[in-house]
Design a protein around this motif. Sequence first.
Motif, PDB file in Angstrom:
ATOM      1  N   ALA A   1       0.829  -1.382   0.006  1.00 54.60           N
ATOM      2  CA  ALA A   1      -0.070  -0.102   0.092  1.00 54.60           C
ATOM      3  C   ALA A   1       0.713   1.380  -0.035  1.00 54.60           C
ATOM      4  CB  ALA A   1      -0.851   0.018   0.941  1.00 54.60           C
ATOM      5  N   ASN A   2       2.032   1.331   0.707  1.00 56.86           N
ATOM      6  CA  ASN A   2       2.848   2.231   0.712  1.00 56.86           C
ATOM      7  C   ASN A   2       3.597   2.526  -0.417  1.00 56.86           C
ATOM      8  OD1 ASN A   2       2.536   3.261   3.281  1.00 56.86           O
ATOM      9  ND2 ASN A   2       4.177   1.741   4.194  1.00 56.86           N
TER      10      ASN A   2
ATOM     11  N   ASN B   1       3.804   5.451  -5.681  1.00 60.97           N
ATOM     12  CA  ASN B   1       3.971   5.465  -6.952  1.00 60.97           C
ATOM     13  C   ASN B   1       2.873   6.695  -7.362  1.00 60.97           C
ATOM     14  OD1 ASN B   1       5.661   3.522  -7.458  1.00 60.97           O
ATOM     15  ND2 ASN B   1       4.269   2.124  -7.533  1.00 60.97           N
ATOM     16  N   GLN B   2       1.770   6.563  -6.707  1.00 58.03           N
ATOM     17  CA  GLN B   2       0.732   7.713  -7.170  1.00 58.03           C
ATOM     18  C   GLN B   2       1.272   9.009  -6.832  1.00 58.03           C
ATOM     19  OE1 GLN B   2      -2.424   6.339  -4.788  1.00 58.03           O
ATOM     20  NE2 GLN B   2      -3.444   4.886  -6.263  1.00 58.03           N
ATOM     21  N   THR B   3       1.931   9.427  -5.927  1.00 57.79           N
ATOM     22  CA  THR B   3       2.518  10.615  -5.516  1.00 57.79           C
ATOM     23  C   THR B   3       3.433  10.991  -6.553  1.00 57.79           C
ATOM     24  OG1 THR B   3       2.527   9.944  -3.276  1.00 57.79           O
ATOM     25  CG2 THR B   3       3.596  11.938  -3.785  1.00 57.79           C
ATOM     26  N   THR B   4       4.440  10.029  -7.138  1.00 61.10           N
ATOM     27  CA  THR B   4       5.280  10.331  -8.224  1.00 61.10           C
ATOM     28  C   THR B   4       4.597  10.700  -9.449  1.00 61.10           C
ATOM     29  OG1 THR B   4       6.696   8.429  -7.108  1.00 61.10           O
ATOM     30  CG2 THR B   4       7.503   9.325  -9.254  1.00 61.10           C
TER      31      THR B   4
ATOM     32  N   ASN C   1      -6.675  19.202  -3.394  1.00 64.26           N
ATOM     33  CA  ASN C   1      -5.174  18.433  -3.411  1.00 64.26           C
ATOM     34  C   ASN C   1      -4.304  18.787  -2.353  1.00 64.26           C
ATOM     35  OD1 ASN C   1      -5.687  17.704  -6.080  1.00 64.26           O
ATOM     36  ND2 ASN C   1      -4.386  19.028  -7.085  1.00 64.26           N
ATOM     37  N   LEU C   2      -4.621  20.015  -1.866  1.00 60.81           N
ATOM     38  CA  LEU C   2      -3.642  20.403  -0.518  1.00 60.81           C
ATOM     39  C   LEU C   2      -4.163  19.232   0.544  1.00 60.81           C
ATOM     40  CD1 LEU C   2      -3.139  24.098  -0.907  1.00 60.81           C
ATOM     41  CD2 LEU C   2      -1.452  22.267  -1.142  1.00 60.81           C
TER      42      LEU C   2
ATOM     43  N   ARG D   1      -1.687  12.782   3.072  1.00 54.49           N
ATOM     44  CA  ARG D   1      -0.715  11.801   2.340  1.00 54.49           C
ATOM     45  C   ARG D   1       0.502  11.974   3.151  1.00 54.49           C
ATOM     46  NH1 ARG D   1      -1.580  12.661  -2.655  1.00 54.49           N
ATOM     47  NH2 ARG D   1       0.147  13.953  -2.778  1.00 54.49           N
ATOM     48  N   GLN D   2       1.076  13.156   3.482  1.00 53.70           N
ATOM     49  CA  GLN D   2       2.313  13.764   4.044  1.00 53.70           C
ATOM     50  C   GLN D   2       2.260  13.111   5.670  1.00 53.70           C
ATOM     51  OE1 GLN D   2       2.628  17.867   3.961  1.00 53.70           O
ATOM     52  NE2 GLN D   2       4.026  17.874   2.093  1.00 53.70           N
ATOM     53  N   GLN D   3       1.128  12.800   6.184  1.00 56.42           N
ATOM     54  CA  GLN D   3       1.009  12.544   7.630  1.00 56.42           C
ATOM     55  C   GLN D   3       1.234  10.737   7.389  1.00 56.42           C
ATOM     56  OE1 GLN D   3      -2.407  14.273   8.599  1.00 56.42           O
ATOM     57  NE2 GLN D   3      -1.676  15.715   9.694  1.00 56.42           N
TER      58      GLN D   3
END
Lengths: 301, 132
Positions: free
Chosen positions: A12-13, A18-21, A271-272, A278-280
Amino acid sequence: MADIKLTATSRANLLSLNQTTDLANRTQSRLSTGLKVGSAIDDATAYFASKSLSDRSSDFATRKGEIDQGISSLKTALSATESADKILKQLKGVAISAKTADTATKADLTKQFSDLLGQLNSLLGDASYQGTNLINNDGDQKLTVRFSEVTTAELTVDARDLRAGALITAGGGASATGSEILSALLAAANSAGAQAAGFSAIAASRLITTIDSITAAVDTAVSAVRATASNLGSNITLLQTRSDFSKNYINALTEGSDKLTLADLNEEGANLVALQTRQQLALKALSFAGQSEQSVLSLFN
Amino acid sequence: MPLKITLAPEEKIIVNGAVLANAGHPATLTVLNQAQILRGKDILTEAEATSPATRIYFVLQCLYLFPDRAEDYRRAAEGFLADYAAAAPSGTAIVATIVEQLTAGHIYQALRAARKLLAHEKEILAHVSDPA
């Protein structure tokens, strides 16, 4: 790589990374252009719709430039007609003072009269803008301003001839010099035919009628100049209106194009918020500051 | 170029890692040389660094105040800046300014620019009906 087993969590991570990229890559190209839709691949419909709007907007901007140049050209001609009007008034004054002048002064006034006619012609000669002269013409010059790419909407302003010889038709033709025109005026008004010597050659008995007919000719010239000025003025107003319309239309087109492609604040907000989450959750250490730094910063609580 | 700072009573300030508080009356200090100075009101604690823009500000502040670990903070800052630009392209110009200042080594200017990012984020989040 089938022998490497991933736990569900790390899968999952990885997936989220990958999605973030992907997201980062997609926005990299937005960054370079500042637009949400930067190429046809992002969103073909929006891209082409937006492109056609912005193309049309830039076509119009070009046209608006031409319209503005046309306005300048007409304004140049208009200001020359105003000066021509002043010179003609002076001419009339010179002719009228010849009625009561003595012989020496008459010779002087004769020279002034021819000089002023010459001045008028050279002033008109200087009134060209970008190679077009609308008031000093042999008949082939005209100003054509096209309003748009699509229609054949255009304005054509034909040049008029305001040279002294054309305005004062007593003789000598359109390109006659000042002294030729004066001679022709005197010849027409003074059947005695003594024209070369100017005002002083007019017989005393005919002086008043001759001068009157000269001032009448100048008056006719003044009306012609004023008619031209009013025609130029109304064309300037027309072009100004077209220019304003183009300006508003360009703004509308640009705005429409931007709406299709510029990043949308609602989407960015979402998005933010997603990024915050996501950052958390992502594999980034949440604690950046070391122990000693944290204790320093905690003093500011 | 000396820097003149006026401190209200109880106001805190950090100078090269030393945290000072004004214990008495309003005071005016002059700093005579270059130092890492930040006023208390410009300091963000880690607990407050909860959103993309505040995280950026926080790590830049650490980069400014604690040069010993500059490498880590710089890396973290770059990651967060890229994230932010990706999520909110309309902030690209501000992000670019911050990156430019960082690259030039002007950490304090980068921190100043990051304040604009805080405002930018606030404005955008105001567009979201349900701020998380």
